[in-house]
Design a protein around this motif. Structure first.
Motif, PDB file in Angstrom:
ATOM      1  N   GLN A  96      -2.674  49.833  24.176  1.00 43.34           N
ATOM      2  CA  GLN A  96      -4.125  49.752  24.211  1.00 43.34           C
ATOM      3  C   GLN A  96      -4.590  48.322  24.494  1.00 43.34           C
ATOM      4  O   GLN A  96      -5.538  48.111  25.247  1.00 43.34           O
ATOM      5  N   LEU A  97      -3.914  47.342  23.868  1.00 40.48           N
ATOM      6  CA  LEU A  97      -4.250  45.942  24.128  1.00 40.48           C
ATOM      7  C   LEU A  97      -4.051  45.607  25.600  1.00 40.48           C
ATOM      8  O   LEU A  97      -4.900  44.983  26.229  1.00 40.48           O
ATOM      9  N   LYS A  98      -2.917  46.036  26.131  1.00 38.13           N
ATOM     10  CA  LYS A  98      -2.611  45.734  27.526  1.00 38.13           C
ATOM     11  C   LYS A  98      -3.659  46.342  28.461  1.00 38.13           C
ATOM     12  O   LYS A  98      -4.137  45.683  29.383  1.00 38.13           O
ATOM     13  N   GLU A  99      -4.037  47.594  28.208  1.00 38.99           N
ATOM     14  CA  GLU A  99      -5.029  48.259  29.051  1.00 38.99           C
ATOM     15  C   GLU A  99      -6.404  47.612  28.916  1.00 38.99           C
ATOM     16  O   GLU A  99      -7.102  47.403  29.906  1.00 38.99           O
ATOM     17  N   ALA A 100      -6.786  47.290  27.697  1.00 42.25           N
ATOM     18  CA  ALA A 100      -8.118  46.706  27.482  1.00 42.25           C
ATOM     19  C   ALA A 100      -8.240  45.345  28.139  1.00 42.25           C
ATOM     20  O   ALA A 100      -9.246  45.042  28.775  1.00 42.25           O
ATOM     21  N   PHE A 101      -7.222  44.514  27.982  1.00 44.01           N
ATOM     22  CA  PHE A 101      -7.307  43.177  28.555  1.00 44.01           C
ATOM     23  C   PHE A 101      -7.105  43.193  30.067  1.00 44.01           C
ATOM     24  O   PHE A 101      -7.534  42.276  30.746  1.00 44.01           O
ATOM     25  N   ALA A 102      -6.506  44.227  30.609  1.00 42.66           N
ATOM     26  CA  ALA A 102      -6.399  44.347  32.055  1.00 42.66           C
ATOM     27  C   ALA A 102      -7.788  44.529  32.664  1.00 42.66           C
ATOM     28  O   ALA A 102      -8.043  44.120  33.784  1.00 42.66           O
ATOM     29  N   LEU A 103      -8.696  45.148  31.904  1.00 45.34           N
ATOM     30  CA  LEU A 103     -10.051  45.377  32.387  1.00 45.34           C
ATOM     31  C   LEU A 103     -10.962  44.179  32.152  1.00 45.34           C
ATOM     32  O   LEU A 103     -11.990  44.032  32.802  1.00 45.34           O
ATOM     33  N   ALA A 104     -10.599  43.334  31.215  1.00 37.47           N
ATOM     34  CA  ALA A 104     -11.440  42.185  30.880  1.00 37.47           C
ATOM     35  C   ALA A 104     -11.296  41.090  31.931  1.00 37.47           C
ATOM     36  O   ALA A 104     -10.355  41.065  32.707  1.00 37.47           O
ATOM     37  N   ASP A 105     -12.219  40.158  31.913  1.00 36.88           N
ATOM     38  CA  ASP A 105     -12.184  39.052  32.863  1.00 36.88           C
ATOM     39  C   ASP A 105     -11.313  37.923  32.313  1.00 36.88           C
ATOM     40  O   ASP A 105     -11.785  36.854  31.974  1.00 36.88           O
ATOM     41  N   LEU A 106     -10.032  38.201  32.220  1.00 39.42           N
ATOM     42  CA  LEU A 106      -9.070  37.211  31.742  1.00 39.42           C
ATOM     43  C   LEU A 106      -7.972  37.078  32.786  1.00 39.42           C
ATOM     44  O   LEU A 106      -6.794  37.170  32.487  1.00 39.42           O
ATOM     45  N   SER A 107      -8.349  36.859  34.007  1.00 39.49           N
ATOM     46  CA  SER A 107      -7.419  36.919  35.117  1.00 39.49           C
ATOM     47  C   SER A 107      -6.267  35.927  35.028  1.00 39.49           C
ATOM     48  O   SER A 107      -5.251  36.132  35.667  1.00 39.49           O
ATOM     49  N   ASN A 108      -6.400  34.879  34.235  1.00 36.85           N
ATOM     50  CA  ASN A 108      -5.309  33.921  34.136  1.00 36.85           C
ATOM     51  C   ASN A 108      -4.394  34.202  32.945  1.00 36.85           C
ATOM     52  O   ASN A 108      -3.520  33.424  32.641  1.00 36.85           O
ATOM     53  N   PHE A 109      -4.582  35.332  32.256  1.00 33.95           N
ATOM     54  CA  PHE A 109      -3.752  35.671  31.108  1.00 33.95           C
ATOM     55  C   PHE A 109      -2.998  36.960  31.358  1.00 33.95           C
ATOM     56  O   PHE A 109      -3.526  37.900  31.915  1.00 33.95           O
ATOM     57  N   LYS A 110      -1.763  36.992  30.913  1.00 30.32           N
ATOM     58  CA  LYS A 110      -0.968  38.215  30.961  1.00 30.32           C
ATOM     59  C   LYS A 110      -0.661  38.592  29.523  1.00 30.32           C
ATOM     60  O   LYS A 110       0.004  37.841  28.807  1.00 30.32           O
ATOM     61  N   TRP A 111      -1.174  39.734  29.103  1.00 29.01           N
ATOM     62  CA  TRP A 111      -0.941  40.200  27.739  1.00 29.01           C
ATOM     63  C   TRP A 111       0.406  40.893  27.708  1.00 29.01           C
ATOM     64  O   TRP A 111       0.715  41.721  28.558  1.00 29.01           O
ATOM     65  N   LEU A 112       1.232  40.533  26.747  1.00 29.87           N
ATOM     66  CA  LEU A 112       2.643  40.903  26.742  1.00 29.87           C
ATOM     67  C   LEU A 112       2.962  42.114  25.885  1.00 29.87           C
ATOM     68  O   LEU A 112       2.342  42.342  24.850  1.00 29.87           O
ATOM     69  N   THR A 113       3.990  42.831  26.316  1.00 32.15           N
ATOM     70  CA  THR A 113       4.554  43.916  25.526  1.00 32.15           C
ATOM     71  C   THR A 113       5.582  43.314  24.569  1.00 32.15           C
ATOM     72  O   THR A 113       5.951  42.145  24.694  1.00 32.15           O
ATOM     73  N   ASP A 114       6.087  44.118  23.633  1.00 38.85           N
ATOM     74  CA  ASP A 114       7.096  43.631  22.688  1.00 38.85           C
ATOM     75  C   ASP A 114       8.341  43.109  23.409  1.00 38.85           C
ATOM     76  O   ASP A 114       8.887  42.065  23.050  1.00 38.85           O
ATOM     77  N   ALA A 115       8.777  43.827  24.447  1.00 39.85           N
ATOM     78  CA  ALA A 115       9.970  43.406  25.186  1.00 39.85           C
ATOM     79  C   ALA A 115       9.737  42.082  25.906  1.00 39.85           C
ATOM     80  O   ALA A 115      10.615  41.218  25.946  1.00 39.85           O
ATOM     81  N   GLU A 116       8.560  41.902  26.485  1.00 45.11           N
ATOM     82  CA  GLU A 116       8.242  40.658  27.178  1.00 45.11           C
ATOM     83  C   GLU A 116       8.154  39.483  26.202  1.00 45.11           C
ATOM     84  O   GLU A 116       8.534  38.363  26.537  1.00 45.11           O
ATOM     85  N   ILE A 117       7.669  39.740  24.994  1.00 46.20           N
ATOM     86  CA  ILE A 117       7.595  38.682  23.984  1.00 46.20           C
ATOM     87  C   ILE A 117       8.995  38.204  23.619  1.00 46.20           C
ATOM     88  O   ILE A 117       9.258  37.007  23.532  1.00 46.20           O
ATOM     89  N   LYS A 118       9.923  39.153  23.447  1.00 49.00           N
ATOM     90  CA  LYS A 118      11.301  38.793  23.096  1.00 49.00           C
ATOM     91  C   LYS A 118      11.989  38.023  24.213  1.00 49.00           C
ATOM     92  O   LYS A 118      12.864  37.204  23.959  1.00 49.00           O
TER      93      LYS A 118
END
Length: 137
Positions: free
Chosen positions: A7-29
């Motif tokens: 849900q976080l990933k989907e919500a922030f994909a729609l927001a105007d945060l084009s310079n940020f990539k919100w990470l999944t658990d696997a990407e964080i590790k």
């Protein structure tokens, strides 16, 4: 990936945060270790931006080389950790920048992440004193 992470990933994909990539658990590790020691820790229990800024705690290179760390364009990462009252584990969101920029753009990411976490958990009572955002590079 947990439902909240998706849900976080989907919500922030729609927001105007084009310079940020919100990470999944696997990407964080899979993230590499930060290049600078220490962090900037921002308490989320303050009412205004100025109060948050003034209560921010710097450790490691962030404290000893603050100007060098913050003024140069870098790939900063931000982790927002919010705690519910009576719950040991935080609800968290983590993002990395896609393109180097200064640390000042992280304030928008902190606000967006904390706002989204609270909106998804409307009935939750938050332990504001423990809730914080941690920025590293």
């Amino acid at each position: 990936m947990s439902d909240l992470d998706q849900q976080l990933k989907e919500a922030f994909a729609l927001a105007d945060l084009s310079n940020f990539k919100w990470l999944t658990d696997a990407e964080i590790k899979a993230l590499p270790k930060p290049i600078k020691k220490g962090s900037m820790s921002v308490p989320l229990d303050k009412e205004t931006f100025e109060e948050m800024r003034d209560a921010t705690v710097f450790t490691g290179h962030w404290a000893t080389q603050a100007r060098q760390v913050m003024k140069r364009a870098r790939l900063f990462r931000v982790e927002v950790r919010m705690y519910q009252i009576g719950v040991k584990e935080p609800i968290q969101a983590m993002a990395v920048m896609k393109r180097p920029d200064t640390v000042h753009v992280m304030w928008k990411a902190i606000g967006e992440a904390s706002g989204f976490i609270m909106s998804e958990n409307k009935d939750a009572e938050w332990d504001a004193i423990r809730s914080k955002a941690v920025v590293k590079v």
